[in-house]
Design a protein around this motif. Structure first.
Motif, PDB file in Angstrom:
ATOM      1  N   ILE A 172       0.637  -0.802  -0.348  1.00  0.00           N
ATOM      2  CA  ILE A 172       0.112   0.146  -0.526  1.00  0.00           C
ATOM      3  C   ILE A 172       0.923   0.975   0.386  1.00  0.00           C
ATOM      4  O   ILE A 172       0.439   2.701  -0.723  1.00  0.00           O
ATOM      5  CB  ILE A 172      -1.289   0.295   1.433  1.00  0.00           C
ATOM      6  CG1 ILE A 172      -1.596   1.070   1.388  1.00  0.00           C
ATOM      7  CG2 ILE A 172       0.561   0.097   2.395  1.00  0.00           C
ATOM      8  CD1 ILE A 172      -2.838   0.979   1.677  1.00  0.00           C
ATOM      9  N   TYR A 173       2.275   1.222   0.810  1.00  0.00           N
ATOM     10  CA  TYR A 173       2.960   2.336   0.116  1.00  0.00           C
ATOM     11  C   TYR A 173       3.528   2.511  -0.709  1.00  0.00           C
ATOM     12  O   TYR A 173       3.555   3.708  -0.588  1.00  0.00           O
ATOM     13  CB  TYR A 173       4.242   1.829   2.139  1.00  0.00           C
ATOM     14  CG  TYR A 173       3.611   2.038   2.658  1.00  0.00           C
ATOM     15  CD1 TYR A 173       2.038   2.358   3.395  1.00  0.00           C
ATOM     16  CD2 TYR A 173       3.938   0.900   3.791  1.00  0.00           C
ATOM     17  CE1 TYR A 173       1.451   2.138   4.514  1.00  0.00           C
ATOM     18  CE2 TYR A 173       3.773   0.014   4.921  1.00  0.00           C
ATOM     19  CZ  TYR A 173       3.002   1.334   5.028  1.00  0.00           C
ATOM     20  OH  TYR A 173       1.834   0.897   6.304  1.00  0.00           O
ATOM     21  N   ILE A 176       0.595   4.116  -2.472  1.00  0.00           N
ATOM     22  CA  ILE A 176       0.386   5.552  -2.029  1.00  0.00           C
ATOM     23  C   ILE A 176       1.598   6.605  -2.815  1.00  0.00           C
ATOM     24  O   ILE A 176       1.508   7.563  -3.333  1.00  0.00           O
ATOM     25  CB  ILE A 176       0.350   6.069  -0.723  1.00  0.00           C
ATOM     26  CG1 ILE A 176      -0.475   4.995   0.118  1.00  0.00           C
ATOM     27  CG2 ILE A 176       0.682   7.056  -0.099  1.00  0.00           C
ATOM     28  CD1 ILE A 176      -0.240   4.668   1.871  1.00  0.00           C
ATOM     29  N   TRP A 271       9.466   6.284  15.076  1.00  0.00           N
ATOM     30  CA  TRP A 271       7.577   5.296  14.593  1.00  0.00           C
ATOM     31  C   TRP A 271       7.856   4.155  15.143  1.00  0.00           C
ATOM     32  O   TRP A 271       6.869   3.495  15.277  1.00  0.00           O
ATOM     33  CB  TRP A 271       8.038   5.557  13.142  1.00  0.00           C
ATOM     34  CG  TRP A 271       8.398   4.715  12.352  1.00  0.00           C
ATOM     35  CD1 TRP A 271       8.288   3.610  11.983  1.00  0.00           C
ATOM     36  CD2 TRP A 271       9.882   4.884  11.298  1.00  0.00           C
ATOM     37  NE1 TRP A 271       9.348   2.634  10.919  1.00  0.00           N
ATOM     38  CE2 TRP A 271      10.293   3.819  10.466  1.00  0.00           C
ATOM     39  CE3 TRP A 271      11.035   5.862  11.912  1.00  0.00           C
ATOM     40  CZ2 TRP A 271      11.558   3.699   9.761  1.00  0.00           C
ATOM     41  CZ3 TRP A 271      12.149   6.110  10.340  1.00  0.00           C
ATOM     42  CH2 TRP A 271      12.312   5.265   9.810  1.00  0.00           C
TER      43      TRP A 271
ATOM     44  N   GLN B  85      -4.793   1.311   7.030  1.00  0.00           N
ATOM     45  CA  GLN B  85      -3.224   1.755   6.861  1.00  0.00           C
ATOM     46  C   GLN B  85      -2.471   2.857   5.754  1.00  0.00           C
ATOM     47  O   GLN B  85      -2.003   1.926   4.999  1.00  0.00           O
ATOM     48  CB  GLN B  85      -2.893   0.057   6.486  1.00  0.00           C
ATOM     49  CG  GLN B  85      -3.064  -0.423   7.090  1.00  0.00           C
ATOM     50  CD  GLN B  85      -3.032  -0.354   8.644  1.00  0.00           C
ATOM     51  OE1 GLN B  85      -2.067   0.211   9.316  1.00  0.00           O
ATOM     52  NE2 GLN B  85      -3.581  -0.981   9.742  1.00  0.00           N
ATOM     53  N   GLY B  86      -3.836   3.358   5.456  1.00  0.00           N
ATOM     54  CA  GLY B  86      -3.154   3.872   4.068  1.00  0.00           C
ATOM     55  C   GLY B  86      -2.109   5.498   4.156  1.00  0.00           C
ATOM     56  O   GLY B  86      -1.983   6.677   3.451  1.00  0.00           O
ATOM     57  N   VAL B  87      -1.615   5.342   5.750  1.00  0.00           N
ATOM     58  CA  VAL B  87      -0.505   6.571   6.081  1.00  0.00           C
ATOM     59  C   VAL B  87       0.707   5.881   6.121  1.00  0.00           C
ATOM     60  O   VAL B  87       0.658   5.400   6.809  1.00  0.00           O
ATOM     61  CB  VAL B  87      -1.135   6.888   7.653  1.00  0.00           C
ATOM     62  CG1 VAL B  87      -2.257   8.472   7.399  1.00  0.00           C
ATOM     63  CG2 VAL B  87      -1.162   6.286   8.680  1.00  0.00           C
ATOM     64  N   ILE B  88       1.569   6.482   5.991  1.00  0.00           N
ATOM     65  CA  ILE B  88       3.004   6.432   5.637  1.00  0.00           C
ATOM     66  C   ILE B  88       3.751   5.772   7.495  1.00  0.00           C
ATOM     67  O   ILE B  88       4.298   7.371   8.009  1.00  0.00           O
ATOM     68  CB  ILE B  88       3.856   6.683   4.674  1.00  0.00           C
ATOM     69  CG1 ILE B  88       3.315   6.740   3.201  1.00  0.00           C
ATOM     70  CG2 ILE B  88       5.361   6.285   4.994  1.00  0.00           C
ATOM     71  CD1 ILE B  88       4.187   7.604   2.705  1.00  0.00           C
ATOM     72  N   PRO B  89       3.801   4.560   7.444  1.00  0.00           N
ATOM     73  CA  PRO B  89       4.635   4.766   9.232  1.00  0.00           C
ATOM     74  C   PRO B  89       5.673   5.603   9.331  1.00  0.00           C
ATOM     75  O   PRO B  89       5.814   6.113  10.726  1.00  0.00           O
ATOM     76  CB  PRO B  89       4.529   3.044   9.048  1.00  0.00           C
ATOM     77  CG  PRO B  89       4.959   3.018   8.613  1.00  0.00           C
ATOM     78  CD  PRO B  89       3.822   3.853   7.107  1.00  0.00           C
ATOM     79  N   TRP B  90       6.567   5.814   8.804  1.00  0.00           N
ATOM     80  CA  TRP B  90       7.948   6.227   8.825  1.00  0.00           C
ATOM     81  C   TRP B  90       7.778   8.290   8.912  1.00  0.00           C
ATOM     82  O   TRP B  90       8.694   8.480   9.040  1.00  0.00           O
ATOM     83  CB  TRP B  90       8.702   5.824   8.312  1.00  0.00           C
ATOM     84  CG  TRP B  90       8.374   5.659   6.452  1.00  0.00           C
ATOM     85  CD1 TRP B  90       8.747   6.666   5.998  1.00  0.00           C
ATOM     86  CD2 TRP B  90       8.074   3.974   6.253  1.00  0.00           C
ATOM     87  NE1 TRP B  90       8.021   6.141   5.000  1.00  0.00           N
ATOM     88  CE2 TRP B  90       8.212   4.600   4.736  1.00  0.00           C
ATOM     89  CE3 TRP B  90       7.933   3.194   6.543  1.00  0.00           C
ATOM     90  CZ2 TRP B  90       7.834   3.472   4.152  1.00  0.00           C
ATOM     91  CZ3 TRP B  90       7.478   2.110   5.951  1.00  0.00           C
ATOM     92  CH2 TRP B  90       7.550   2.382   4.655  1.00  0.00           C
ATOM     93  N   MET B  91       6.341   8.584   8.579  1.00  0.00           N
ATOM     94  CA  MET B  91       6.738   9.987   8.387  1.00  0.00           C
ATOM     95  C   MET B  91       6.173  10.397   9.349  1.00  0.00           C
ATOM     96  O   MET B  91       5.190  10.262   9.928  1.00  0.00           O
ATOM     97  CB  MET B  91       5.665  10.651   7.309  1.00  0.00           C
ATOM     98  CG  MET B  91       6.697   9.816   6.121  1.00  0.00           C
ATOM     99  SD  MET B  91       6.020  10.126   4.151  1.00  0.00           S
ATOM    100  CE  MET B  91       7.113   9.100   3.174  1.00  0.00           C
ATOM    101  N   PHE B  99       3.155  14.680   1.858  1.00  0.00           N
ATOM    102  CA  PHE B  99       3.639  14.072   0.965  1.00  0.00           C
ATOM    103  C   PHE B  99       3.047  15.186  -0.220  1.00  0.00           C
ATOM    104  O   PHE B  99       4.602  14.175  -1.409  1.00  0.00           O
ATOM    105  CB  PHE B  99       2.704  12.879   1.652  1.00  0.00           C
ATOM    106  CG  PHE B  99       3.883  12.299   0.263  1.00  0.00           C
ATOM    107  CD1 PHE B  99       5.258  11.454   0.920  1.00  0.00           C
ATOM    108  CD2 PHE B  99       3.145  11.380   0.115  1.00  0.00           C
ATOM    109  CE1 PHE B  99       5.598  10.392   0.151  1.00  0.00           C
ATOM    110  CE2 PHE B  99       3.965   9.880  -0.774  1.00  0.00           C
ATOM    111  CZ  PHE B  99       5.072   9.967  -0.928  1.00  0.00           C
ATOM    112  N   TYR B 131       3.599  10.430  15.408  1.00  0.00           N
ATOM    113  CA  TYR B 131       3.932   9.232  13.710  1.00  0.00           C
ATOM    114  C   TYR B 131       2.732   8.674  13.913  1.00  0.00           C
ATOM    115  O   TYR B 131       1.778   8.695  15.137  1.00  0.00           O
ATOM    116  CB  TYR B 131       5.137   8.026  14.595  1.00  0.00           C
ATOM    117  CG  TYR B 131       6.257   8.899  14.020  1.00  0.00           C
ATOM    118  CD1 TYR B 131       6.817   8.804  12.816  1.00  0.00           C
ATOM    119  CD2 TYR B 131       7.641   9.884  14.978  1.00  0.00           C
ATOM    120  CE1 TYR B 131       8.003   9.571  11.894  1.00  0.00           C
ATOM    121  CE2 TYR B 131       8.242  10.156  14.971  1.00  0.00           C
ATOM    122  CZ  TYR B 131       8.717  10.125  13.855  1.00  0.00           C
ATOM    123  OH  TYR B 131       9.953  11.006  13.205  1.00  0.00           O
ATOM    124  N   SER B 133       1.656   5.649  14.314  1.00  0.00           N
ATOM    125  CA  SER B 133       1.498   5.030  15.153  1.00  0.00           C
ATOM    126  C   SER B 133       1.437   5.100  16.937  1.00  0.00           C
ATOM    127  O   SER B 133       1.105   4.529  17.498  1.00  0.00           O
ATOM    128  CB  SER B 133       3.265   3.954  15.466  1.00  0.00           C
ATOM    129  OG  SER B 133       3.885   4.644  16.345  1.00  0.00           O
TER     130      SER B 133
END
Lengths: 273, 261
Positions: A172-173, A176, A271, B85-91, B99, B131, B133
């Motif tokens: 999914i990333y 995106i 994160w 889950q459409g958000v990027i975890p490391w941002m 973005f 973040y 999470s």
């Protein structure tokens, strides 16, 4: 009214007791963690001093500590430690940096992966130490040949973890990134690199341990300085106390590097909880 | 409200795997007008997502074509709001929202302004340095929504964005989405399997059948805007529409089952 407030104080005191028990348990576990190595050393000390194990092969830990300060006072020790750390650091970087770059490329681009995968699989099982004679012939008996040996051993675990890190990034990333118009450079730095970072760091942690294993062995084969050289010559001249000093130093640096890398990991991967 | 924004012309997508093929969507034709909020409603596995992914350029059609009318130069054609889950975890929240703007190298001024505006709009300004999470599921979907609106595309594609949320959160976010949308009136294609959601949000609903996904009927929803959940729920006409759509969907699912037997 009174009854209910009684009830509350009673619940509270029960909970407080449970909490105290929990704290006590945690403390007990912490004590175990600290006590186990100390216990081992104490047993060793006693067995060695009572000659139940041969003190020539297993000198009491206290004498090893004394010997450590003795060696340190002569300045000899710092020379060996310094040169080993220099080789480890150099070799480590020479292994890790190309492993990360090639790993990311293999993870991102299928043609690169399919071309290099068989080479990686075929080369990985060859111990770099077995190649040391060749490395020495090509590069000479110097620091560079040791660094290359270390680099060779560190390279593969970092590479493999980096490739796995990229290929395991949730699809999914990737979607995106595509949908929001990421070009390949942005994809590389904003998605592939950070996405692979957690697994990459595990590989680097492994590589760090391998670097220490390798340096000792490499310095035993062709060197006239370093911790490995110290261990080897002291063993050959049967000064086992000094040999143990070398072994303890390796163990210490392994522990220290692990801690440093964990700290780096927390810094680089904020994160992750 | 008369200009055509999205034109889909006899679009078909077949997935081919190991000598067997599945027709995900067949012969889809759509004409969606500028500023329209359109819902694609159908049972799961009816190819709604496939159609949306084609519009999002994540999938290519087998046959047929589509056209999205471009706007000002430099503005992106479409942005998608993904399922959970459409958000990027490391941002961080902020970097997730900005973005799209960063990817298309928007000017610093535009980037900061739009990011700040939409962070405030979805109530995440205080949480911008956290973040994903560290925030709840509802907040993550707010990030997704803010990211799409901040990117300022010609059309918005939404793939069941609220499907994974609990009921209260879903209601709140649906109204928030409508609020933000009212400001810009961008053209939206929204996928859902919830009849209530479709009635609340849409100007037009397209009812889809399953395997192969085709468009069976369209329904105009003439409720005045701005709308609220109470308004839609208490409107007797909408009650009738609900039953009508429900019966229709039941029939198609039943037919599909009979065919399979």
């Amino acid at each position: 009214m009174k009854e209910s407030s009684n009830h509350i104080t009673r619940s509270e005191s029960i909970e407080r007791q449970l909490w105290r028990r929990k704290v006590r348990r945690t403390r007990a576990f912490q004590t175990l963690t600290i006590a186990s190595p100390i216990l081992l050393l104490v047993v060793w000390e006693i067995l060695s001093r009572t000659a139940m194990i041969d003190p020539r092969f297993f000198p009491p830990p206290t004498t090893i500590i004394v010997e450590f300060f003795h060696l340190a006072a002569t300045g000899q020790l710092f020379h060996h430690v310094g040169i080993s750390l220099y080789r480890i650091l150099g070799g480590f970087l020479m292994g890790v940096i190309p492993a990360i770059i090639i790993g990311l490329l293999m993870g991102m681009y299928l043609p690169v992966r399919y071309t290099l995968q068989p080479l990686v699989m075929a080369l990985m099982p060859i111990p770099t130490l077995a190649l040391m004679p060749i490395i020495i012939i090509v590069f000479g008996i110097n620091d560079l040949s040791k660094m290359i040996t270390i680099a060779g051993s560190v390279f593969f675990p970092v590479l493999i973890n980096t490739v796995a890190g990229v290929t395991n990034i949730d699809h999914i990333y990737v979607d995106i990134a595509k949908n929001y118009g990421a070009k390949s450079k942005d994809y590389f730095f904003k998605i592939a690199l950070p996405g692979a970072l957690p697994m990459m760091m595990e590989g680097i942690q492994m590589g760090q341990a391998i670097a220490l294993l390798t340096i000792v062995a490499a310095e035993m084969i062709g060197a006239n300085s370093g911790i490995g050289y110290l261990i080897w010559t002291k063993y050959k001249t049967f000064v086992l106390k000094d040999m143990y000093v070398g072994l303890v130093l390796i163990s210490f640096f392994g522990y220290l590097f692990s801690l440093l890398l964990r700290a780096l990991q927390r810094k680089l991967i904020p994160w992750q909880k | 409200m008369t200009e055509s924004k999205i034109k889909v012309d006899h679009l078909t997508k077949v997935f081919f795997k190991k000598n067997s093929s599945v027709t995900a969507i067949r012969d889809i034709c759509l004409d969606i007008k500028e500023g329209e909020f359109v819902c694609l409603l159908g049972p799961s596995g009816c190819g709604k997502t496939t159609l949306l992914r084609i519009l999002a350029e994540l999938e290519t059609p087998s046959t047929g074509s589509y056209h999205i009318t471009p706007g000002k130069a430099g503005k992106p054609l479409q942005s998608m709001i993904f399922q959970e889950q459409g958000v990027i975890p490391w941002m961080t929240v902020q970097n997730n929202v900005s973005f799209g703007l960063r990817m298309r190298h928007a000017s610093k001024k535009e980037l900061n302004e739009r990011t700040e505006y939409y962070l405030n709009k979805v109530g995440l300004w205080e949480f911008r340095h956290l973040y994903p999470s560290e925030i709840s599921g509802g907040m993550k979907q707010r990030v997704s929504i803010a990211r799409a609106f901040a990117n300022d595309p010609e059309i918005l594609l939404m793939d069941e964005p609220f499907a994974a949320l609990d009921e209260q959160n879903k209601f709140i976010l649906q109204e928030e989405l409508l609020n933000i949308w009212e400001e810009t009136h961008k053209t939206v294609v929204f996928i859902t399997h919830s009849i209530d959601e479709a009635l609340l949000l849409s100007d037009r609903i397209f009812l889809m059948s399953a395997q192969p996904g085709t468009i069976l009927r369209e329904k105009k929803i003439d409720l005045p805007r701005p709308r609220s959940i109470e308004l839609v729920r208490s409107n007797p006409q909408m009650g009738k529409e609900f039953v009508d759509i429900w019966q229709h969907l039941q029939e198609t699912v039943q037919q599909h089952r009979d065919k399979a037997l």
